[in-house]
Design a protein around this motif. Structure first.
Motif, mmCIF file in Angstrom:
data_model
loop_
_atom_site.group_PDB
_atom_site.id
_atom_site.type_symbol
_atom_site.label_atom_id
_atom_site.label_comp_id
_atom_site.label_asym_id
_atom_site.label_seq_id
_atom_site.Cartn_x
_atom_site.Cartn_y
_atom_site.Cartn_z
ATOM 1 N N ASP A 542 0.861 -1.185 0.000
ATOM 2 C CA ASP A 542 0.000 0.000 0.000
ATOM 3 C C ASP A 542 0.894 1.230 0.000
ATOM 4 O O ASP A 542 1.443 1.617 1.029
ATOM 5 C CB ASP A 542 -0.887 -0.042 1.243
ATOM 6 C CG ASP A 542 -1.830 1.157 1.348
ATOM 7 O OD1 ASP A 542 -1.726 2.083 0.506
ATOM 8 O OD2 ASP A 542 -2.662 1.167 2.269
ATOM 9 N N GLY A 545 -0.120 4.212 2.429
ATOM 10 C CA GLY A 545 0.191 3.927 3.829
ATOM 11 C C GLY A 545 1.676 3.994 4.099
ATOM 12 O O GLY A 545 2.127 4.543 5.104
ATOM 13 N N GLU A 550 3.600 4.309 7.855
ATOM 14 C CA GLU A 550 3.734 2.856 7.965
ATOM 15 C C GLU A 550 5.116 2.348 7.581
ATOM 16 O O GLU A 550 5.253 1.211 7.142
ATOM 17 C CB GLU A 550 2.645 2.163 7.126
ATOM 18 C CG GLU A 550 1.270 2.297 7.752
ATOM 19 C CD GLU A 550 0.185 1.559 6.992
ATOM 20 O OE1 GLU A 550 -0.951 1.548 7.493
ATOM 21 O OE2 GLU A 550 0.455 1.010 5.905
ATOM 22 N N ILE A 579 -2.674 -3.458 -3.246
ATOM 23 C CA ILE A 579 -3.826 -3.572 -2.344
ATOM 24 C C ILE A 579 -5.084 -2.964 -2.950
ATOM 25 O O ILE A 579 -6.209 -3.339 -2.579
ATOM 26 C CB ILE A 579 -3.500 -2.913 -0.984
ATOM 27 C CG1 ILE A 579 -4.445 -3.435 0.089
ATOM 28 C CG2 ILE A 579 -3.515 -1.389 -1.093
ATOM 29 C CD1 ILE A 579 -4.032 -3.063 1.493
ATOM 30 N N GLU A 580 -4.922 -2.041 -3.897
ATOM 31 C CA GLU A 580 -6.073 -1.400 -4.525
ATOM 32 C C GLU A 580 -6.632 -2.201 -5.694
ATOM 33 O O GLU A 580 -7.690 -1.837 -6.236
ATOM 34 C CB GLU A 580 -5.691 0.008 -5.018
ATOM 35 C CG GLU A 580 -5.200 0.953 -3.932
ATOM 36 C CD GLU A 580 -6.290 1.310 -2.927
ATOM 37 O OE1 GLU A 580 -7.485 1.099 -3.243
ATOM 38 O OE2 GLU A 580 -5.941 1.781 -1.832
ATOM 39 N N VAL A 603 0.798 -4.884 9.189
ATOM 40 C CA VAL A 603 -0.532 -4.334 8.971
ATOM 41 C C VAL A 603 -0.864 -4.249 7.491
ATOM 42 O O VAL A 603 -2.033 -4.419 7.094
ATOM 43 C CB VAL A 603 -0.655 -2.946 9.658
ATOM 44 C CG1 VAL A 603 0.276 -1.925 9.020
ATOM 45 C CG2 VAL A 603 -2.087 -2.444 9.617
ATOM 46 N N GLN A 604 0.143 -4.018 6.645
ATOM 47 C CA GLN A 604 -0.127 -3.963 5.205
ATOM 48 C C GLN A 604 -0.509 -5.347 4.681
ATOM 49 O O GLN A 604 -1.444 -5.483 3.891
ATOM 50 C CB GLN A 604 1.084 -3.417 4.456
ATOM 51 C CG GLN A 604 1.367 -1.952 4.718
ATOM 52 C CD GLN A 604 1.862 -1.213 3.487
ATOM 53 O OE1 GLN A 604 2.262 -1.802 2.483
ATOM 54 N NE2 GLN A 604 1.829 0.110 3.546
ATOM 55 N N GLU A 606 -1.831 -7.742 6.400
ATOM 56 C CA GLU A 606 -3.134 -8.109 6.954
ATOM 57 C C GLU A 606 -4.267 -7.455 6.164
ATOM 58 O O GLU A 606 -5.285 -8.101 5.871
ATOM 59 C CB GLU A 606 -3.194 -7.704 8.426
ATOM 60 C CG GLU A 606 -2.264 -8.539 9.316
ATOM 61 C CD GLU A 606 -1.986 -7.892 10.657
ATOM 62 O OE1 GLU A 606 -2.459 -6.744 10.874
ATOM 63 O OE2 GLU A 606 -1.286 -8.507 11.481
ATOM 64 N N ARG A 607 -4.112 -6.195 5.802
ATOM 65 C CA ARG A 607 -5.143 -5.518 4.998
ATOM 66 C C ARG A 607 -5.269 -6.153 3.620
ATOM 67 O O ARG A 607 -6.370 -6.319 3.087
ATOM 68 C CB ARG A 607 -4.815 -4.027 4.857
ATOM 69 C CG ARG A 607 -5.023 -3.218 6.120
ATOM 70 C CD ARG A 607 -5.238 -1.730 5.793
ATOM 71 N NE ARG A 607 -4.168 -1.155 4.996
ATOM 72 C CZ ARG A 607 -3.098 -0.559 5.497
ATOM 73 N NH1 ARG A 607 -2.922 -0.499 6.810
ATOM 74 N NH2 ARG A 607 -2.188 -0.034 4.698
ATOM 75 N N PHE A 608 -4.136 -6.488 3.042
ATOM 76 C CA PHE A 608 -4.125 -7.103 1.719
ATOM 77 C C PHE A 608 -4.868 -8.437 1.749
ATOM 78 O O PHE A 608 -5.725 -8.710 0.889
ATOM 79 C CB PHE A 608 -2.675 -7.291 1.285
ATOM 80 C CG PHE A 608 -2.479 -7.899 -0.073
ATOM 81 C CD1 PHE A 608 -2.653 -7.142 -1.215
ATOM 82 C CD2 PHE A 608 -2.118 -9.236 -0.211
ATOM 83 C CE1 PHE A 608 -2.451 -7.697 -2.478
ATOM 84 C CE2 PHE A 608 -1.919 -9.790 -1.453
ATOM 85 C CZ PHE A 608 -2.085 -9.016 -2.599
ATOM 86 N N ALA A 610 -7.099 -9.433 3.864
ATOM 87 C CA ALA A 610 -8.521 -9.223 4.124
ATOM 88 C C ALA A 610 -9.271 -8.909 2.838
ATOM 89 O O ALA A 610 -10.425 -9.336 2.658
ATOM 90 C CB ALA A 610 -8.706 -8.096 5.141
ATOM 91 N N ARG A 611 -8.639 -8.175 1.933
ATOM 92 C CA ARG A 611 -9.298 -7.839 0.666
ATOM 93 C C ARG A 611 -9.301 -9.010 -0.312
ATOM 94 O O ARG A 611 -10.184 -9.105 -1.160
ATOM 95 C CB ARG A 611 -8.615 -6.628 0.028
ATOM 96 C CG ARG A 611 -8.771 -5.351 0.833
ATOM 97 C CD ARG A 611 -8.388 -4.122 0.031
ATOM 98 N NE ARG A 611 -8.421 -2.915 0.840
ATOM 99 C CZ ARG A 611 -8.252 -1.686 0.357
ATOM 100 N NH1 ARG A 611 -8.024 -1.522 -0.942
ATOM 101 N NH2 ARG A 611 -8.279 -0.634 1.163
#
Length: 666
Positions: A542, A545, A550, A579-580, A603-604, A606-608, A610-611
């Motif tokens: 990301d 971020g 980050e 991530i987008e 955290v990056q 984890e967000r990735f 999740a998507r």
């Protein structure tokens, strides 16, 4: 007689445990009297680094037992973590940085049983605390001079760096005010001081955001007063468009520095007047080669002057080799031997030059060159073949053609196993690897992680995509504003070329990388359809971020050059961030991440994930407690390597019952 078996299924003595045990290399080389000292990795001891000394009689011993960990966290990538001086009759005095608390400690290893390191610096509760690197011991002043990194608040960018003097008597162990600051804080980043032979002057490197040290730095020269303070600090080389990675002195007190003012990092020398004013800088060996490299850590050394006049230099294209330069004539003679890669950690003692070197068939070892005889020999951490070298890859140096006809440098490692060959007509799978940095390159040195795959029938191609170091500033700056474009295109161009020429199976190509290479791997799965799968290791995912809060301070403005300032080109940050665009990913992937990573934080990842969840893309993720940016513990490296092989077995269709099956979820 070779047995025919599917590529990827070949048995191999190069185990994941063997590759993990062989990970890392000697570093931080120095001499203490007639002894040679260096830091060494200990993967099986939790990934700590110890300090090794080679006595004059050739015996080696560990200076610091567990749990001591000789490693600095300055700019997170660290810097030279130790210094020592010989003291006749009492043994050496050592000062080192201990990784867990980042305090400086003094130690007298020959003081007898019960002698323990004693702290010299305090612990700060603010942010990342106090950190130290690149020490210079000055017993006559009762101090050690070094880089101080001091956090002033909770954010990773709440930090300042100065040169500082720490008393050796321990009076600063609980008192920050007992530390003297030497430099004026004009630069956000500094390297440690290099003191002239007469003790009258010091020189160091400084630079500021948004520049990275390979963009532009300044060599700063200051007078040292009788009281031990710095006076008249002034810039003597470098600037916003000139990178000076190292500055030092020769035995006659002349200033030496490396600079890329011509487009290549070359070596220069300047005479100083009595008042310290430098004269015109003269190139000592002008060539379209690199005589230095990217300053990722403080204390890196690409050159060292000998007392007799010559200068030991690392130079070359791609990788660097060791040479001895006559600064008066410009004649350069290279050291003999099987080593094709020398790392930037040189030391000199009398007529001897010491360095850390490797080659395609040798891991990194400590090597000595006697400049009187030209003889080289291994004096520490000697390479030993733990398996038959016929299982090592035989790399081929290649230049491929990328978009617009641009050159792409790469090393291709075909499958190799003396007992096995692939079925007739079956092309091997290939893993295309992107290096980290991205301002870096792949060394052409023996790597048992590479052998782990090639000895099983899987080819590996290491790509020095546009932006890599070792090929001049113009090649390095191909990535300016185009990270996520040029790197992705160049890796894909190599993959397609290997498939088109019949070297690799076009249906069984993988992309793999860590850190910036993890970014390239993820971006490749988003923006191309070349790869059947990918391995993404502690990545940037990301950009927005990573450009805000980050990552750590050192790289917090890196994207200004790699992508463009966020406030000016926000659309690039969205368009290029994996991530987008997880909806574009169709190939299976494995993500590996350390939970203590502050450079590419979990955290990056984890967000990735999740998507990605629920989109039908087979994937797996392994998170490792206690691991930061770059895995160091043997157990982690074994699990990661076996998981990567299991992914390729699943996707490429070969059997590997000898490794734990990787569970892929969608």
């Amino acid at each position: 007689m070779q047995t025919t078996a599917a590529h990827g299924s070949w048995p191999s003595p190069v185990t994941a445990a063997l590759a993990a045990a062989d990970d890392g290399r000697p570093d931080g080389l120095g001499t203490v009297g007639d002894e040679v000292w260096w830091t060494a990795p200990r993967p099986t001891e939790g990934g700590r680094r110890t300090l090794v000394r080679r006595r004059a009689d050739g015996t080696e011993e560990t200076v610091l037992p567990p749990p001591w960990n000789v490693r600095s966290r300055v700019v997170e990538y660290g810097g030279r973590p130790w210094a020592a001086v010989e003291r006749p009759g009492t043994g050496p005095l050592l000062v080192f940085c201990h990784f867990p608390d980042q305090r400086l400690y003094a130690h007298e290893p020959d003081a007898g049983p019960g002698a323990e390191p004693r702290p010299l610096t305090p612990v700060s509760p603010v942010g990342g605390g106090l950190r130290w690197a690149d020490p210079v011991l000055l017993p006559e002043r009762g101090e050690v001079w070094c880089v101080l990194e001091e956090f002033t608040g909770p954010a990773p960018t709440d930090v300042r760096r100065v040169l500082a003097a720490v008393p050796l008597d321990g009076s600063a162990a609980e008192d920050r005010t007992a530390v003297r600051e030497l430099s004026d804080g004009r630069h956000r980043f500094v390297t440690g001081p290099r003191i002239s032979p007469d003790g009258r002057r010091a020189v160091w490197i400084g630079w500021d955001h948004p520049l990275m040290p390979w963009d532009g730095t300044e060599a700063v020269l200051a007078d040292i007063t009788p009281e031990g303070t710095f006076a008249r600090a002034r810039t003597v080389a470098g600037g916003p468009e000139e990178s000076v990675p190292q500055a030092d002195w020769d035995a006659a007190g002349r200033l030496l520095f490396s600079s890329d003012r011509t487009g290549w990092w070359n070596l220069y020398r300047a005479e100083l007047a009595d008042d310290g004013t430098p004269g015109p800088a003269r190139p000592l060996c002008p060539r379209e080669e690199e005589f230095a490299g990217p300053l990722w850590q403080t204390g890196l050394t690409w050159f060292r002057a000998l007392e007799t006049g010559p200068v030991a230099v690392l130079h070359g294209r791609g990788d660097a080799v060791l040479g001895i330069l006559d600064p008066e004539t410009g004649v350069l003679a290279d050291a003999s031997g099987p080593w094709t890669v020398w790392t930037p950690t040189l030391a000199v003692h009398g007529t001897r030059v010491l360095g850390v070197a490797a080659g395609p068939g040798r891991r990194h070892e400590v090597v000595e060159l006697d400049t009187r005889t030209g003889r080289t020999r291994v004096v520490g951490s000697p390479h030993t073949d733990r398996v038959d070298p016929a299982h090592y890859p035989e790399p081929v140096v290649r230049i491929f053609t990328g978009p617009g006809g641009r050159e792409i440098h790469a090393h291709v490692h075909p499958p190799r196993n003396p007992a096995f060959t692939g079925p007739e007509g079956e092309l091997p799978p290939y893993v295309i690897r992107a290096h980290g940095g991205p301002t870096g390159h792949f060394p052409l040195a023996l790597d048992l992680e590479t052998a782990y795959f090639t000895s099983r029938g899987i080819g590996v191609a290491d790509v020095d995509y546009g932006g890599s170091t070792g090929y001049g500033r113009a090649y390095r700056e191909r990535l300016r504003g185009r990270w996520g474009v040029v790197d992705v295109e160049d890796c894909a161009a190599v993959a397609r070329a290997l498939a088109a020429e019949g070297t690799a199976d076009p249906a069984r190509l993988a992309i793999r990388g860590g850190s910036a290479g993890g970014w390239t791997s993820a971006a490749s799965l988003v923006h191309t359809d070349v790869y059947a799968c990918g391995t993404i290791v502690y990545p940037v995912l990301d950009l927005k971020g990573w450009a805000t809060d980050e990552t750590h301070d050192f790289e917090s403005r890196y994207l200004d050059g790699l992508v463009g300032p966020l406030d000016e080109v926000p659309e690039r940050y969205e368009e290029r961030s994996p991530i987008e665009h997880v909806d574009r990913i169709t190939a299976p992937f494995l993500l590996l991440q350390g939970l203590d990573d502050v450079i590419c934080p979990p955290v990056q990842a984890e967000r990735f994930l999740a998507r990605v969840a629920g989109r039908g893309v087979p994937h797996a993720a392994l998170f490792f407690p206690g691991e930061g940016h770059g895995f160091r513990a043997a157990d982690t490296m074994i699990r990661a390597l076996e998981a990567e092989l299991s992914l390729y077995a699943r996707v490429f269709g070969f059997d590997r019952p000898d490794v734990p099956a990787l569970e892929l979820r969608t």
